[in-house]
Design a protein around this motif. Structure first.
Motif, PDB file in Angstrom:
ATOM      1  N   ILE A 240       7.504   1.775  -5.257  1.00 41.55           N
ATOM      2  CA  ILE A 240       6.200   1.460  -4.677  1.00 41.55           C
ATOM      3  C   ILE A 240       5.112   1.756  -5.713  1.00 41.55           C
ATOM      4  N   ASP A 241       3.950   1.149  -5.504  1.00 40.52           N
ATOM      5  CA  ASP A 241       2.800   1.385  -6.380  1.00 40.52           C
ATOM      6  C   ASP A 241       1.865   2.447  -5.805  1.00 40.52           C
ATOM      7  N   VAL A 242       1.753   2.457  -4.476  1.00 35.64           N
ATOM      8  CA  VAL A 242       0.851   3.379  -3.781  1.00 35.64           C
ATOM      9  C   VAL A 242       1.534   3.829  -2.495  1.00 35.64           C
ATOM     10  N   GLY A 243       1.304   5.077  -2.106  1.00 36.61           N
ATOM     11  CA  GLY A 243       1.838   5.578  -0.846  1.00 36.61           C
ATOM     12  C   GLY A 243       0.732   5.960   0.119  1.00 36.61           C
ATOM     13  N   LEU A 244       0.930   5.659   1.409  1.00 41.23           N
ATOM     14  CA  LEU A 244      -0.031   6.026   2.448  1.00 41.23           C
ATOM     15  C   LEU A 244       0.701   6.800   3.539  1.00 41.23           C
ATOM     16  N   SER A 245       0.124   7.933   3.921  1.00 38.86           N
ATOM     17  CA  SER A 245       0.700   8.738   5.001  1.00 38.86           C
ATOM     18  C   SER A 245      -0.338   8.872   6.112  1.00 38.86           C
ATOM     19  N   ILE A 246      -0.075   8.219   7.246  1.00 39.01           N
ATOM     20  CA  ILE A 246      -1.001   8.242   8.376  1.00 39.01           C
ATOM     21  C   ILE A 246      -0.595   9.367   9.332  1.00 39.01           C
ATOM     22  N   PRO A 247      -1.502  10.292   9.657  1.00 35.56           N
ATOM     23  CA  PRO A 247      -1.153  11.491  10.435  1.00 35.56           C
ATOM     24  C   PRO A 247      -0.881  11.197  11.907  1.00 35.56           C
ATOM     25  N   THR A 248      -0.408  12.215  12.599  1.00 36.07           N
ATOM     26  CA  THR A 248      -0.145  12.115  14.036  1.00 36.07           C
ATOM     27  C   THR A 248      -1.450  11.872  14.789  1.00 36.07           C
ATOM     28  N   VAL A 249      -1.356  11.029  15.843  1.00 37.60           N
ATOM     29  CA  VAL A 249      -2.519  10.650  16.672  1.00 37.60           C
ATOM     30  C   VAL A 249      -3.774  10.469  15.806  1.00 37.60           C
ATOM     31  N   TRP A 250      -3.652   9.522  14.911  1.00 33.15           N
ATOM     32  CA  TRP A 250      -4.744   9.234  13.965  1.00 33.15           C
ATOM     33  C   TRP A 250      -6.046   8.945  14.695  1.00 33.15           C
ATOM     34  N   SER A 251      -5.949   8.248  15.823  1.00 31.69           N
ATOM     35  CA  SER A 251      -7.154   7.812  16.542  1.00 31.69           C
ATOM     36  C   SER A 251      -7.594   8.790  17.627  1.00 31.69           C
TER      37      SER A 251
ATOM     38  N   ILE B   3       3.175  -1.085  -1.128  1.00 33.64           N
ATOM     39  CA  ILE B   3       2.701   0.142  -0.493  1.00 33.64           C
ATOM     40  C   ILE B   3       3.851   0.806   0.265  1.00 33.64           C
ATOM     41  N   GLY B   4       4.043   2.096   0.006  1.00 37.40           N
ATOM     42  CA  GLY B   4       4.956   2.886   0.820  1.00 37.40           C
ATOM     43  C   GLY B   4       4.180   3.439   2.008  1.00 37.40           C
ATOM     44  N   LEU B   5       4.596   3.129   3.227  1.00 37.63           N
ATOM     45  CA  LEU B   5       3.818   3.488   4.411  1.00 37.63           C
ATOM     46  C   LEU B   5       4.604   4.411   5.325  1.00 37.63           C
ATOM     47  N   TYR B   6       4.002   5.561   5.594  1.00 42.76           N
ATOM     48  CA  TYR B   6       4.584   6.499   6.570  1.00 42.76           C
ATOM     49  C   TYR B   6       3.583   6.701   7.701  1.00 42.76           C
ATOM     50  N   THR B   7       4.029   6.469   8.922  1.00 44.05           N
ATOM     51  CA  THR B   7       3.195   6.719  10.098  1.00 44.05           C
ATOM     52  C   THR B   7       3.900   7.780  10.950  1.00 44.05           C
ATOM     53  N   ALA B   8       3.177   8.857  11.252  1.00 43.26           N
ATOM     54  CA  ALA B   8       3.783   9.998  11.953  1.00 43.26           C
ATOM     55  C   ALA B   8       4.190   9.659  13.378  1.00 43.26           C
TER      56      ALA B   8
ATOM     57  N   LYS C  12     -14.696   9.803  14.660  1.00 44.13           N
ATOM     58  CA  LYS C  12     -14.016  10.560  13.613  1.00 44.13           C
ATOM     59  C   LYS C  12     -12.543  10.172  13.584  1.00 44.13           C
ATOM     60  N   LEU C  13     -11.970  10.167  12.383  1.00 41.93           N
ATOM     61  CA  LEU C  13     -10.555   9.899  12.210  1.00 41.93           C
ATOM     62  C   LEU C  13      -9.955  10.961  11.296  1.00 41.93           C
ATOM     63  N   LYS C  14      -8.718  11.308  11.584  1.00 38.95           N
ATOM     64  CA  LYS C  14      -8.037  12.254  10.700  1.00 38.95           C
ATOM     65  C   LYS C  14      -7.831  11.626   9.320  1.00 38.95           C
ATOM     66  N   GLU C  15      -7.722  12.474   8.318  1.00 39.00           N
ATOM     67  CA  GLU C  15      -7.607  11.994   6.929  1.00 39.00           C
ATOM     68  C   GLU C  15      -6.219  11.419   6.652  1.00 39.00           C
ATOM     69  N   VAL C  16      -6.210  10.266   6.003  1.00 40.58           N
ATOM     70  CA  VAL C  16      -4.965   9.639   5.574  1.00 40.58           C
ATOM     71  C   VAL C  16      -4.671  10.064   4.141  1.00 40.58           C
ATOM     72  N   ARG C  17      -3.456  10.487   3.859  1.00 42.47           N
ATOM     73  CA  ARG C  17      -3.088  10.926   2.512  1.00 42.47           C
ATOM     74  C   ARG C  17      -2.663   9.724   1.670  1.00 42.47           C
ATOM     75  N   LEU C  18      -3.149   9.685   0.441  1.00 44.06           N
ATOM     76  CA  LEU C  18      -2.824   8.588  -0.473  1.00 44.06           C
ATOM     77  C   LEU C  18      -2.068   9.149  -1.669  1.00 44.06           C
TER      78      LEU C  18
END
Length: 400
Positions: free
Chosen positions: A99-110, A54-59, A117-123
Motif C-alpha cells: 500500500i502507499d498510504v494507510g488509514l485507521s478509522i476509530p470505533t464509533v467514528w461518528s 490505500i490500506g483501510l482499517y475500520t474498527a 466533532k469526529l474522532k481522529e483518524v490515524r494516517l
C-alpha cells in the motif's frame, strides 16, 4: 566566404581538442545516465495520482466510515483499497510496499457528530510517498469538514425552527423537515469532484528525460566561455592581428568567430540528442522540428553571449574563472542540477531571467508534447538574446 572559412577553422580546432570533446560530448552523456537513473525514485510517477493504494482499517461498522469508504474513496478512479481487519497490519503492508498510504478509522467514528466533532483518524505513510499521503489526507480533511458543516448547519436550522411559527405545525413535521435538510446537505457534501492526473502536454516526463534536457542546457552553456577563450587566445597569439592585415574586415572576423561557436554548439547538441536517444533511451518528443528550433535558438543565444563575454573580458584567467564558477551558477539557477519545482519562490523568480532555464523548460515541454504556441516565446526570446548579445559584443570588440 571569409566568415565561413574562419568558422570552419574554429570548428576543426575544437573537434581536434580531445579534452574539449570529452568535456562537451562524452561527459554530458555519462552524467545524464547517472543522474537519470540515480534520481529516478525522487522523480518517478510518485508525483502523479495514478494507482494510489490505500490500506483501510475500520474498527467497526460505523455508518460514517461506510459513507467515507463507499461514497468518497471508491468513487475516485486513482484509488485502490486494500482492507484489513487489524490496525497493526497497516505498518506491515507499508513496509512490504503493498500500500502507499494507510488509514485507521476509530470505533464509533461518528459518535459526536451531532456536536460537530469526529474522532481522529490515524494516517500511516512512508517518506517516499509524501505526496500521495498529502492527497489522501486532503481528501479526508475535506470529508470531515463537510460532515462538520452539515452538522453545524442542521443544528442552526433546528434552532431557528424551534423558535419559528413552524412549531405550530407540530413537532412531527419539524423533525421531518430537519431530517430532510440533513439528508440533502449530506448528499450535496458527499459529491466527489473527479481528480485527474494531467501534464502540460500529452506525455509525462521521466527523470531520465529531465536530466537529459538539463545536461543539454548546462553543457551548451560552456560554449559561452569556449568561444570567448578562443577569441582571447587568438588575440594574445596575434592571430587576429595577422587577419586584420589581410583583406578580412573586422565584421567578417567577428561573424566568423560567432558562426564557429554556433556550428560547434549545433554539432554538440545533435550528437547529444542522438547519444541519449540510443544509449539512454531518452524520448525527446514526437516533433523533431520543435526540438531543432529550440536547440538552434539556444545555440544562437550561447554563441551571442560568447561574443559579448569576449568583448567584456581581456584575460584568459577571467574566462577560466567564469567557466569554472559562473557556468555552474547559471546551471544551478536554470534547474540543471536540481528540479525547478524544488526551488523556493525567490529562486524561481530569479531563474526566469536565465536563458538556459528557458531552454530547459522548452525541451521538457517538447517532450511533453505541447503545441508550437507554447514554446514559440522561448524560441524567439533565445534568438533575440543571442543576436542582441552578438551585436553588443561586436561593438565592444571593434572598439578594442
Amino acid at each position: 566566404m571569409q566568415s565561413l572559412h574562419i568558422a570552419w577553422n574554429d570548428v576543426k580546432i575544437r573537434i581536434a581538442d580531445r579534452s574539449a570533446l570529452i568535456m562537451l560530448l562524452l561527459l554530458p552523456l555519462v552524467l545524464t545516465a547517472i543522474l537519470g537513473t540515480a534520481l529516478k525514485p525522487i522523480m518517478s510517477n510518485e508525483d502523479s495520482f495514478a494507482d494510489t493504494t490505500i490500506g483501510l482499517y475500520t474498527a467497526d461498522s460505523d455508518s460514517l466510515a461506510r459513507i467515507f469508504e463507499e461514497d468518497v474513496l471508491r468513487k475516485l478512479d486513482f484509488i485502490k483499497i486494500e482492507s484489513t481487519n487489524k490496525e497493526e497490519n497497516l505498518g506491515k503492508m507499508l513496509k512490504e510496499g503493498k500500500i502507499d498510504v494507510g488509514l485507521s478509522i476509530p470505533t464509533v467514528w461518528s459518535e459526536n457528530v451531532k456536536e460537530g466533532k469526529l474522532k481522529e483518524v490515524r494516517l500511516f505513510s512512508n517518506s517516499d510517498k509524501e505526496l500521495k499521503a498529502a492527497v489522501i489526507e486532503s481528501i479526508l480533511t475535506s470529508f470531515v469538514s463537510r460532515v462538520q458543516s452539515v452538522s453545524h448547519t442542521t443544528n442552526v436550522v433546528m434552532a431557528d425552527l424551534s423558535t419559528s411559527q413552524a412549531v405550530a405545525a407540530g413537532p412531527g413535521e419539524v423533525t421531518e423537515l430537519a431530517s430532510t435538510i440533513t439528508v440533502e446537505l449530506t448528499n450535496q457534501g458527499n459529491e466527489v469532484t473527479p481528480i485527474t492526473d494531467r501534464t502540460i502536454g500529452k506525455e509525462t516526463v521521466s527523470s531520465m528525460q529531465y536530466y537529459a534536457a538539463a545536461m543539454a542546457a548546462m553543457f551548451l552553456l560552456y560554449n559561452i566561455t569556449t568561444g570567448a577563450k578562443s577569441f582571447i587566445k587568438e588575440r594574445d597569439l596575434e592571430t587576429l592581428a595577422r587577419l586584420k592585415i589581410s583583406p578580412t574586415s573586422d565584421w567578417s572576423i567577428i561573424l566568423g568567430k560567432f558562426l564557429g561557436t554556433l556550428g560547434f554548439a549545433c554539432i554538440q547538441f545533435l550528437i547529444f540528442i542522438m547519444g541519449t536517444s540510443l544509449f539512454c533511451k531518452v524520448h525527446w518528443g514526437d516533433n523533431v522540428g520543435q526540438l531543432l528550433a529550440m536547440g538552434g535558438a539556444y545555440a544562437v543565444a550561447v554563441s551571442g553571449l560568447s561574443m559579448l563575454l569576449a568583448g567584456l573580458i581581456k584575460e584568459m584567467r577571467t574566462a577560466d574563472l567564469i567557466s569554472g564558477i559562473g557556468i555552474q551558477i547559471l546551471a544551478f539557477a536554470g534547474g540543471s542540477m536540481l528540479p525547478l519545482s524544488q526551488f523556493p519562490d525567490f529562486l524561481k523568480r530569479l531563474s526566469d531571467v536565465v536563458p538556459n532555464k528557458w531552454a530547459l523548460t522548452g525541451f521538457l515541454e517538447i517532450m511533453a508534447g505541447v503545441n508550437w504556441g507554447e514554446i514559440l516565446p522561448a524560441i524567439i526570446g533565445l534568438f533575440l538574446v543571442g543576436i542582441a548579445a552578438m551585436l553588443i559584443g561586436t561593438l565592444r570588440l571593434r572598439t578594442r
